[in-house]
Design an enzyme around this catalytic site. Structure first.
Site, PDB file in Angstrom:
ATOM      1  N   HIS A  27       3.643  -2.424   2.970  1.00 44.05           N
ATOM      2  CA  HIS A  27       3.709  -1.086   2.385  1.00 44.05           C
ATOM      3  C   HIS A  27       4.969  -0.912   1.547  1.00 44.05           C
ATOM      4  CE1 HIS A  27       0.864  -0.688   5.698  1.00 44.05           C
ATOM      5  NE2 HIS A  27       0.346   0.324   5.027  1.00 44.05           N
ATOM      6  N   ASP A  58       0.800  -1.227   0.000  1.00 36.63           N
ATOM      7  CA  ASP A  58       0.000   0.000   0.000  1.00 36.63           C
ATOM      8  C   ASP A  58       0.835   1.281   0.000  1.00 36.63           C
ATOM      9  OD1 ASP A  58      -1.962  -1.900   0.382  1.00 36.63           O
ATOM     10  OD2 ASP A  58      -2.859  -0.941   2.126  1.00 36.63           O
TER      11      ASP A  58
HETATM   12 ZN   LIG Z   1      -2.560   3.076   3.414  1.00 32.83          ZN
END
Ligand SMILES: [Zn+2]
Length: 296
Positions: free
Chosen positions: A259, A110
Site C-alpha cells: 500500500h 493500493d
Molecule cells: Zn485497498
C-alpha cells in the site's frame, strides 16, 4: 516531481506476508479466463524513461539511476508480445515467453494516490531498481489528488482501478459495481489519457458480477498471492516487518500486495535489493497478457 528527498533515505524494509489480509478478505475462487493476448496498447506511456542506451538521464528525476532489471526494460511495455500470464485462481504469474524467467514478481501499491512524499519515495525507489509496478487507485483519492495520479503516469508506472470508494463490492448491486468501476476508468483516462487495464477489488472481495464488470471494461481482475500486511498494526512504522512478511511468502510469480504507506516506502529499497539478491526480477505490467476485451 518535487520529491522530498528525505523520505527514501530511510528506506528500509517492507513487509508483507500473509495473504489475505491486505485489503481485505480475499475470497475469490471463480475461474476467470486467461485469454489470448491482447497487448495493452495504452497502459504505459513512458514519458520519463526512455530506453536509451545512454545510461545517463532519466529525464525527470536526476537522482534516480535506473538500472533496468532483466524483466523490465523501460519502453517495452505494452508494445511487445506478452511475457507473463496470470493464473486466474491463484493470481500468480507464469512466463509464457522464452525471454521471461519464472523468478519474477509483480509489485503493486493500493489505496492511493494520497501522499506526495510517500508516493515520490516509492517512485524514486522503483526507478532506482528499474522496476515497474501497478498502482491500484481509488476514485475518491484521484479526485483529491489529480496531480499525484498524473505523476504516477508520468513516471512510467501503471495505474490500476481499485474502485471509486473502496467499498466491499460483493455486497453491492450490479449498478453500483458498474458505477464504481466506470467512474475510475473515466477519471483516469481524462487525467492521463490511459484507460486502466487491471482491476483489484477492495478487500480482495469480489463476485462473478465484479469479475464480469471488470472484464467488460477490458480489465484483468486480480487480488494477490503475497500480502505484505503492511496495513496491519503489526507493521505500522516497521519497515523491517514489511520486508520479512514479503520474503516469508516469496514464491515464483508472486503477486505482491502493498500500500501507499510511509513504512512501506521506507522498506522498499531494501526489499527490492533482497529480492534481486534472491535472483528475482520485477514483472513489467505491460508484459502481462490481458483478458479479452468485451466490447459492448
Ligand atoms: Zn485497498
Amino acid at each position: 516531481m518535487k520529491k522530498p528527498q528525505k523520505t527514501w533515505q530511510l528506506a528500509f524494509v517492507l513487509l508483507l506476508s500473509i495473504q489475505l489480509t491486505g485489503c481485505g478478505s480475499g475470497s475469490e475462487s471463480l475461474p476467470a479466463s486467461a485469454e489470448p493476448q491482447i497487448t495493452t496498447s495504452t497502459t504505459i506511456a513512458k514519458e520519463t524513461q526512455q530506453p536509451s542506451p545512454n545510461p545517463a538521464i532519466p529525464s525527470s528525476d536526476a537522482t534516480a539511476t535506473p538500472m533496468p532489471s532483466a524483466a523490465s526494460k523501460p519502453g517495452e511495455s505494452g508494445v511487445n508480445a506478452p511475457k507473463y500470464r496470470m493464473n486466474a485462481k491463484t493470481f500468480r504469474f507464469e512466463p509464457i515467453s522464452d525471454k521471461a524467467t519464472d523468478k519474477a514478481v509483480l509489485l503493486t501499491f493500493d489505496d492511493g494516490p494520497k501522499d506526495e512524499g510517500v508516493l515520490a519515495s516509492l517512485l524514486d525507489t522503483l526507478d532506482r531498481h528499474g522496476a515497474k509496478a501497478i498502482f491500484f487507485v481509488n476514485g475518491y483519492r484521484v479526485k483529491q489528488n489529480p496531480e499525484l495520479l498524473k505523476e504516477i503516469h508520468a513516471r512510467g508506472q501503471t495505474i490500476g482501478n481499485h474502485s471509486y470508494d473502496h467499498i466491499d463490492l460483493k455486497k453491492e448491486t450490479d449498478a453500483v459495481v458498474e458505477e464504481q468501476l466506470a467512474k475510475v476508468q473515466e477519471d483516469v483516462e481524462r487525467l492521463t489519457g490511459v484507460i486502466p487495464r487491471f482491476f483489484r477489488p477492495p478487500y480482495g472481495s469480489g463476485s462473478e458480477v465484479v469479475r464480469q464488470t471488470a472484464k467488460n471494461h477490458g480489465m484483468l481482475y486480480m487480488t494477490w498471492s503475497n500480502g505484505s500486511l503492511d496495513w496491519d498494526k503489526s507493521a505500522k512504522d516497521k519497515p523491517d516487518v514489511v520486508i520479512r512478511n514479503v520474503l516469508d511468502q516469496l514464491h515464483p510469480g508472486a503477486n505482491i500486495l502493498m500500500h501507499e504507506l510511509q513504512w512501506t516506502a521506507d522498506a522498499l529499497d531494501e526489499l527490492l535489493s533482497k529480492l534481486e539478491k534472491e535472483g528475482y526480477t520485477f514483472i513489467d505490467p505491460g508484459s502481462i497478457e490481458l483478458a479479452n476485451r468485451v466490447t459492448n
